[in-house]
Scaffold this active site. Structure first.
Site, PDB file in Angstrom:
ATOM      1  N   HIS A 132     -24.859  67.713  31.944  1.00 31.70           N
ATOM      2  CA  HIS A 132     -23.974  67.386  32.939  1.00 31.70           C
ATOM      3  C   HIS A 132     -23.394  68.479  33.617  1.00 31.70           C
ATOM      4  CE1 HIS A 132     -20.918  64.931  34.851  1.00 31.70           C
ATOM      5  NE2 HIS A 132     -20.169  65.877  34.547  1.00 31.70           N
ATOM      6  N   SER A 166     -12.668  62.604  31.128  1.00 30.29           N
ATOM      7  CA  SER A 166     -13.511  61.992  31.933  1.00 30.29           C
ATOM      8  C   SER A 166     -15.016  61.985  31.806  1.00 30.29           C
ATOM      9  CB  SER A 166     -13.351  62.178  33.488  1.00 30.29           C
ATOM     10  OG  SER A 166     -13.994  61.659  34.561  1.00 30.29           O
ATOM     11  N   LYS A 215     -17.899  59.281  29.158  1.00 25.09           N
ATOM     12  CA  LYS A 215     -19.124  58.704  29.795  1.00 25.09           C
ATOM     13  C   LYS A 215     -20.432  59.327  28.912  1.00 25.09           C
ATOM     14  CE  LYS A 215     -17.897  59.885  33.774  1.00 25.09           C
ATOM     15  NZ  LYS A 215     -17.506  60.160  35.304  1.00 25.09           N
ATOM     16  N   ASP A 217     -12.352  54.915  32.977  1.00 25.11           N
ATOM     17  CA  ASP A 217     -12.684  56.186  33.652  1.00 25.11           C
ATOM     18  C   ASP A 217     -12.743  56.036  35.237  1.00 25.11           C
ATOM     19  OD1 ASP A 217     -13.299  59.202  33.846  1.00 25.11           O
ATOM     20  OD2 ASP A 217     -14.993  58.346  34.575  1.00 25.11           O
ATOM     21  N   ARG A 276      -6.712  59.816  40.152  1.00 30.98           N
ATOM     22  CA  ARG A 276      -6.564  61.104  40.090  1.00 30.98           C
ATOM     23  C   ARG A 276      -7.116  61.957  41.505  1.00 30.98           C
ATOM     24  NH1 ARG A 276     -10.981  62.735  36.289  1.00 30.98           N
ATOM     25  NH2 ARG A 276     -10.370  64.602  36.716  1.00 30.98           N
TER      26      ARG A 276
END
Length: 436
Positions: free
Chosen positions: A94, A195, A199, A173, A180
């Site tokens: 990620h 967040s 996931k 989320d 946000r």
């Protein structure tokens, strides 16, 4: 304001007040407010107030872990054990988002070609940072949505998937992320950590490597904040049984030369063919090596990349998702260049300004529902350290809507700094953060 209750014995106002006053939220308070917000029992203005209190007051490690658990529990947790049982350890990557960051495209098939399974659940771009799904949708026929059964079958067979995350994965989320974005609380390190990791943990992967970017084109502008974010996420992953590491990487300059959608796919194909810009190749190989180490695989990613096996895996991955790997990529209806104003050495190329320019050209979106242009973007024709002459093209701008050129050119004013001598640059991979 009404004393709207959340599941359990606390109210939303109690939770807000506790954090506003610098207190530590209990597990019961966190579970209750996340469950209540997901169910629509906690009002948007109450969660907005809580998010701001968290941004200003921070969270302890225990609170962040509890918040992440509550987000995971708001939806399903995928089971990838069948993929592992078939002989492929699962590992994902990620990135916290950058400009020209097309690394997922060559990386997923490369790591798959080394023997792992890569469930690359990706997102779309917002603002100056590009989205992996937007880039992939430049390929004719390619589809982002897969059923759980299709995802598992492709992981087992091909070893790589780049697709959209299911709506059932950490649904809390999805709502919190949007909130946000409109309440100026995006920068909260506890919320960024929860967040991303909710996931990725719910995804069910065995191992995870994080690319935490730092610099003008990243959400984390300074190294201390980036290091804290990396450490927090590595701790969260490790605590949930996911073998996790993070690379801190420079995002003061765009990655590669291409910024946009189809142009970044084209550059990714150059890397898969054994060429491409040196920085894109370097980061792809660095992340691949760390992913293989976290997955417990002994393979040489550079040898696999140069052998053509990664390109074979790319073609299989694209084909499995309905795409035509031989189809020509979209080309822009209009092209314009921006020239250097003086002669000298390109000392700095501001990633943020370049990213915003690509967005202005139609490569990105201001709101999630906005469309993007597949052919929009730009090419950086010179990179820091290159010698340029006055009048030499520095940028090539691509768009289907030429009325966008003026706004993009205005963003690029000052993006390139030219001087007499090259300036020292930070390393592309600044540091690695591992558990323990």
């Amino acid at each position: 304001m009404s004393q709207q209750s959340v599941p359990g014995s606390v109210t939303a106002v109690d939770v807000i007040r506790t954090k506003r006053d610098g207190g530590e939220l209990s597990d019961e308070q966190i579970d209750g407010v996340i469950a209540g917000y997901t169910a629509g029992q906690v009002a948007e203005e109450q969660m907005s107030a809580l998010l701001m209190a968290i941004l200003l007051r921070g969270m302890t490690s225990r609170e962040i872990a509890s918040w992440t658990d509550a987000m995971i529990s708001s939806g399903i947790r995928m089971d990838l054990s069948a993929v592992t049982a078939a002989g492929r350890p699962t590992v994902d990557k990620h990135s916290t988002g950058g400009v020209g960051d097309k690394i997922s495209l060559p990386l997923a098939p490369l790591v798959a070609a080394c023997g792992a399974a890569v469930p690359q659940l990706s997102g779309r771009g917002l603002g100056h940072t590009g989205g992996t799904l937007d880039k992939m949708e430049s390929i004719a026929g390619w589809r982002a949505s897969l059923s759980p059964q299709q995802l598992l079958a492709q992981l087992t067979d091909v070893g790589a998937v780049i697709c959209a995350a299911s709506d059932e994965l950490a649904p809390a989320d999805r709502r919190l992320y949007a909130l946000r974005d409109v309440t100026a609380t995006v920068e909260s390190i506890p919320m960024i950590s929860a967040s991303i990791m909710s996931k990725k943990i719910a995804e069910g992967t065995d191992a995870l490597v994080l690319d935490v970017k730092v610099g003008s084109g990243a959400f984390m502008k300074n190294l201390d904040d980036a290091r804290e974010l990396a450490r927090t996420m590595v701790e969260l992953g490790t605590a949930h049984g996911v073998s996790t590491a993070a690379l801190l990487t420079d995002m003061s300059t765009p990655l590669g030369r291409a910024v946009g959608n189809a142009v970044e796919v084209a550059e990714s194909l150059e890397v898969l063919a054994g060429g491409g810009p040196a920085d894109v190749r370097e980061l792809t190989l660095a992340l691949a090596a760390e992913m293989l180490a976290q997955a417990g695989l002994d393979a040489d990613p550079e040898q696999v990349l140069d052998s053509g096996k990664a390109m074979d895996a790319w073609r299989a991955m694209v084909t499995a998702q309905g795409g035509d790997p031989d189809a020509p990529l979209p080309v822009p209806g209009h092209i314009q260049t921006v020239a250097a104003a003086e002669t000298g050495v390109l000392q700095h190329l501001d990633a943020y300004r370049v990213g915003v320019a690509a967005w202005r050209l139609g490569a990105g979106r201001a709101r999630k529902e906005d469309p993007v242009q597949a052919a929009a973007g730009l090419l950086c024709l010179a990179k820091p350290g290159d010698t340029v002459t006055a009048g030499q093209p520095l940028f090539e701008l691509h768009t289907d809507t030429p009325e966008r050129f003026d706004a993009a050119i205005a963003e690029l004013d000052g993006a390139a700094r030219i001087g007499a001598d090259p300036l020292p640059r930070p390393p592309l991979v600044i540091d690695t953060v591992r558990a323990g």
